[in-house]
Write a protein that holds these residues in place. Structure first.
Motif, PDB file in Angstrom:
ATOM      1  N   ASN A 162      17.574  44.934  31.286  1.00 25.38           N
ATOM      2  CA  ASN A 162      18.963  44.650  31.650  1.00 25.38           C
ATOM      3  C   ASN A 162      19.847  45.828  31.251  1.00 25.38           C
ATOM      4  N   SER A 163      20.462  46.488  32.228  1.00 31.02           N
ATOM      5  CA  SER A 163      21.250  47.696  31.962  1.00 31.02           C
ATOM      6  C   SER A 163      22.670  47.399  31.499  1.00 31.02           C
ATOM      7  N   GLY A 164      23.189  46.205  31.814  1.00 32.49           N
ATOM      8  CA  GLY A 164      24.582  45.896  31.471  1.00 32.49           C
ATOM      9  C   GLY A 164      25.596  46.541  32.397  1.00 32.49           C
ATOM     10  N   ILE A 165      25.160  46.992  33.575  1.00 28.63           N
ATOM     11  CA  ILE A 165      26.057  47.556  34.583  1.00 28.63           C
ATOM     12  C   ILE A 165      26.174  46.549  35.726  1.00 28.63           C
ATOM     13  N   PHE A 166      27.410  46.272  36.163  1.00 31.18           N
ATOM     14  CA  PHE A 166      27.645  45.240  37.176  1.00 31.18           C
ATOM     15  C   PHE A 166      28.581  45.762  38.259  1.00 31.18           C
ATOM     16  N   VAL A 167      28.442  45.177  39.459  1.00 31.83           N
ATOM     17  CA  VAL A 167      29.381  45.415  40.558  1.00 31.83           C
ATOM     18  C   VAL A 167      29.649  44.080  41.240  1.00 31.83           C
ATOM     19  N   TRP A 168      30.933  43.806  41.540  1.00 27.27           N
ATOM     20  CA  TRP A 168      31.326  42.593  42.250  1.00 27.27           C
ATOM     21  C   TRP A 168      32.724  42.758  42.811  1.00 27.27           C
ATOM     22  N   LYS A 169      33.088  41.879  43.707  1.00 31.35           N
ATOM     23  CA  LYS A 169      34.475  41.836  44.159  1.00 31.35           C
ATOM     24  C   LYS A 169      35.328  41.198  43.063  1.00 31.35           C
ATOM     25  N   ALA A 170      36.529  41.709  42.888  1.00 31.87           N
ATOM     26  CA  ALA A 170      37.421  41.141  41.881  1.00 31.87           C
ATOM     27  C   ALA A 170      37.674  39.662  42.166  1.00 31.87           C
ATOM     28  N   SER A 171      37.849  39.315  43.426  1.00 32.60           N
ATOM     29  CA  SER A 171      38.110  37.921  43.788  1.00 32.60           C
ATOM     30  C   SER A 171      36.943  37.019  43.413  1.00 32.60           C
ATOM     31  N   VAL A 172      35.719  37.535  43.551  1.00 34.02           N
ATOM     32  CA  VAL A 172      34.534  36.721  43.272  1.00 34.02           C
ATOM     33  C   VAL A 172      34.373  36.486  41.772  1.00 34.02           C
ATOM     34  N   ILE A 173      34.538  37.516  40.962  1.00 32.89           N
ATOM     35  CA  ILE A 173      34.378  37.316  39.518  1.00 32.89           C
ATOM     36  C   ILE A 173      35.496  36.426  38.979  1.00 32.89           C
ATOM     37  N   LEU A 174      36.670  36.503  39.561  1.00 34.37           N
ATOM     38  CA  LEU A 174      37.750  35.609  39.120  1.00 34.37           C
ATOM     39  C   LEU A 174      37.399  34.152  39.430  1.00 34.37           C
ATOM     40  N   GLN A 175      36.783  33.914  40.576  1.00 38.56           N
ATOM     41  CA  GLN A 175      36.361  32.556  40.907  1.00 38.56           C
ATOM     42  C   GLN A 175      35.295  32.072  39.930  1.00 38.56           C
ATOM     43  N   GLN A 176      34.393  32.958  39.525  1.00 37.80           N
ATOM     44  CA  GLN A 176      33.376  32.579  38.542  1.00 37.80           C
ATOM     45  C   GLN A 176      34.011  32.206  37.206  1.00 37.80           C
ATOM     46  N   PHE A 177      35.043  32.911  36.807  1.00 36.63           N
ATOM     47  CA  PHE A 177      35.746  32.548  35.578  1.00 36.63           C
ATOM     48  C   PHE A 177      36.412  31.177  35.713  1.00 36.63           C
ATOM     49  N   ARG A 178      36.963  30.886  36.874  1.00 40.56           N
ATOM     50  CA  ARG A 178      37.580  29.566  37.089  1.00 40.56           C
ATOM     51  C   ARG A 178      36.555  28.460  36.887  1.00 40.56           C
ATOM     52  N   VAL A 179      35.327  28.704  37.326  1.00 41.17           N
ATOM     53  CA  VAL A 179      34.279  27.687  37.260  1.00 41.17           C
ATOM     54  C   VAL A 179      33.671  27.585  35.866  1.00 41.17           C
ATOM     55  N   TYR A 180      33.311  28.733  35.266  1.00 42.63           N
ATOM     56  CA  TYR A 180      32.493  28.712  34.052  1.00 42.63           C
ATOM     57  C   TYR A 180      33.279  28.927  32.762  1.00 42.63           C
ATOM     58  N   LEU A 181      34.424  29.579  32.845  1.00 43.58           N
ATOM     59  CA  LEU A 181      35.276  29.760  31.660  1.00 43.58           C
ATOM     60  C   LEU A 181      36.719  29.407  32.026  1.00 43.58           C
ATOM     61  N   PRO A 182      36.936  28.148  32.408  1.00 43.82           N
ATOM     62  CA  PRO A 182      38.260  27.768  32.933  1.00 43.82           C
ATOM     63  C   PRO A 182      39.387  27.863  31.906  1.00 43.82           C
ATOM     64  N   VAL A 183      39.080  27.604  30.643  1.00 41.61           N
ATOM     65  CA  VAL A 183      40.124  27.688  29.611  1.00 41.61           C
ATOM     66  C   VAL A 183      40.604  29.127  29.470  1.00 41.61           C
ATOM     67  N   MET A 184      39.671  30.057  29.450  1.00 44.70           N
ATOM     68  CA  MET A 184      40.031  31.469  29.355  1.00 44.70           C
ATOM     69  C   MET A 184      40.802  31.908  30.596  1.00 44.70           C
ATOM     70  N   TYR A 185      40.357  31.445  31.757  1.00 40.52           N
ATOM     71  CA  TYR A 185      41.043  31.815  32.994  1.00 40.52           C
ATOM     72  C   TYR A 185      42.483  31.309  32.977  1.00 40.52           C
ATOM     73  N   LEU A 186      42.671  30.085  32.546  1.00 41.45           N
ATOM     74  CA  LEU A 186      44.023  29.511  32.499  1.00 41.45           C
ATOM     75  C   LEU A 186      44.898  30.277  31.508  1.00 41.45           C
ATOM     76  N   LEU A 187      44.320  30.638  30.374  1.00 41.00           N
ATOM     77  CA  LEU A 187      45.062  31.379  29.360  1.00 41.00           C
ATOM     78  C   LEU A 187      45.589  32.690  29.931  1.00 41.00           C
ATOM     79  N   PHE A 188      44.719  33.460  30.583  1.00 43.46           N
ATOM     80  CA  PHE A 188      45.133  34.772  31.064  1.00 43.46           C
ATOM     81  C   PHE A 188      45.940  34.705  32.353  1.00 43.46           C
ATOM     82  N   SER A 189      45.747  33.652  33.140  1.00 43.16           N
ATOM     83  CA  SER A 189      46.521  33.538  34.376  1.00 43.16           C
ATOM     84  C   SER A 189      48.007  33.332  34.100  1.00 43.16           C
TER      85      SER A 189
END
Length: 364
Positions: free
Chosen positions: A201-228
């Motif tokens: 595992n290299s720890g290097i990632f690529v994704w669309k900003a919109s997609v990773i934000l949706q993942q945060f909404r699903v899996y880390l919703p408290v953190m997403y709400l805090l920063f939103s």
């Protein structure tokens, strides 16, 4: 506010907030390894990473995630960037919070943005291969909702890396990830190599900003709400005040645990470039020349008698005379000289703690 080239949707995020305690005594809280020329090549690790990413991302679309204490160091070492490209963490909260913050900043600028996330302290050569792999990842992420990571083909049954198991398929460029595995024991690592569908595992990632934000909404919703709650402040003069007020409330969790290991659409590209995470002093020996006795020397003027397989790094141009040592590390920084067998390199964190407890935290 600086104008961004909106015709280019590629952005990059460099993670540069760690201490690098396994590279003590050279790497310290005051001057971590990413801001040092660990390999004696003429530029620091973060400068090397920034130069590498400029090949595929406009320099003004590269963001640096780091501790607030390192602000001036970053600006000095990377004079091309400005303060709006810094994401300054007032407290250490692992990688998920700072990546979320960066994604929100970038998405606000460009809703079609594609993000590359990379550590600041890896050593990567083969620039053409690296560029080709990153461009492939940007293409894959841009055309889908995939979260793309990079895997390194194992050269040995290492117990020092996490592994990625992927699904073999006829497609040669990118594979669906089955699971992520924490650092295994030796027998398990051997089995992984024999199986053939495991990568480091290299720890290097690529994704669309919109997609990773949706993942945060699903899996880390408290953190997403805090920063939103700070959306109106991002990329403005009020951003840092909001971050200083709210960042410490975020859960201390890595992007791997928080998102990547839970998400459904994670894919891996086997890297074609050479890669070294520079995780320990021993890892530099494969990247630097050695003398006829297998000694690796950085910065020093070295004279050896009956000494082999050693790693020597001192302050610049110090003369080191060594006799009768085999497979040792001799590591010097201002105020500290560390001499230990290479086989004890995993104990450096504990040695650092002992020194700090006995002689002061300023030495760590």
């Amino acid at each position: 506010m600086k104008q961004t080239n909106m015709k280019n949707h590629n952005f990059a995020v460099i993670m540069a907030g760690g201490v690098g305690s396994r590279f003590w005594p050279v790497s310290t809280q005051q001057n971590p390894k990413q801001f040092q020329d660990i390999l004696g090549c003429g530029e620091t690790l973060i400068q090397s990473t920034f130069r590498r990413l400029k090949r595929i991302v406009p320099f003004n679309q590269i963001y640096i995630l780091t501790n607030a204490a390192y602000k001036e160091t970053v600006l000095k070492q990377l004079p091309e960037i400005d303060e709006q490209q810094l994401v300054l963490e007032p407290a250490m909260r692992n990688t998920a919070p700072c990546i979320l913050l960066a994604a929100m900043k970038i998405f606000k600028i460009d809703s079609e943005a594609r993000m590359l996330v990379a550590p600041s302290d890896h050593w990567i050569q083969n620039m053409e291969e690296f560029q080709a792999d990153m461009e492939l990842a940007f293409q894959m992420a841009g055309e889908s909702d995939k979260l793309v990571t990079f895997g390194i083909k194992p050269s040995m049954p290492s117990t020092g890396f996490g592994y990625i198991q992927y699904q073999p398929s006829s497609e040669e460029e990118i594979y669906k990830v089955d699971r992520f595995i924490e650092k295994p024991d030796f027998q398990t690592a051997v089995a992984f190599l024999l199986t053939g569908n495991y990568l480091w595992n290299s720890g290097i990632f690529v994704w669309k900003a919109s997609v990773i934000l949706q993942q945060f909404r699903v899996y880390l919703p408290v953190m997403y709400l805090l920063f939103s709650q700070g959306e109106e402040f991002y990329n403005t003069e009020k951003e840092q005040d909001f971050v200083n007020s709210e960042f410490e409330k975020a859960e201390n969790i890595s992007i791997d645990y928080g998102i990547i290991e839970k998400a459904a659409e994670v894919y891996v590209i086997p890297a074609s470039f050479s890669w070294n995470d520079l995780g320990t002093w021993g890892s530099i020996q494969g990247e630097l020349p050695q003398d006829t006795a297998g000694n690796t020397v950085v910065n020093s003027r070295f004279i050896a008698r009956n000494s082999e397989g050693n790693i020597v790094r001192t302050t610049a141009e110090k003369i080191v005379f060594m006799e009768g040592l085999k497979d040792y590390m001799v590591l010097e920084d201002e105020g500290v000289l560390l001499i230990v067998p290479k086989k004890k390199e995993q104990e450096i964190k504990l040695i650092r703690q002992q020194v700090m407890q006995q002689y002061g935290t300023q030495l760590g």
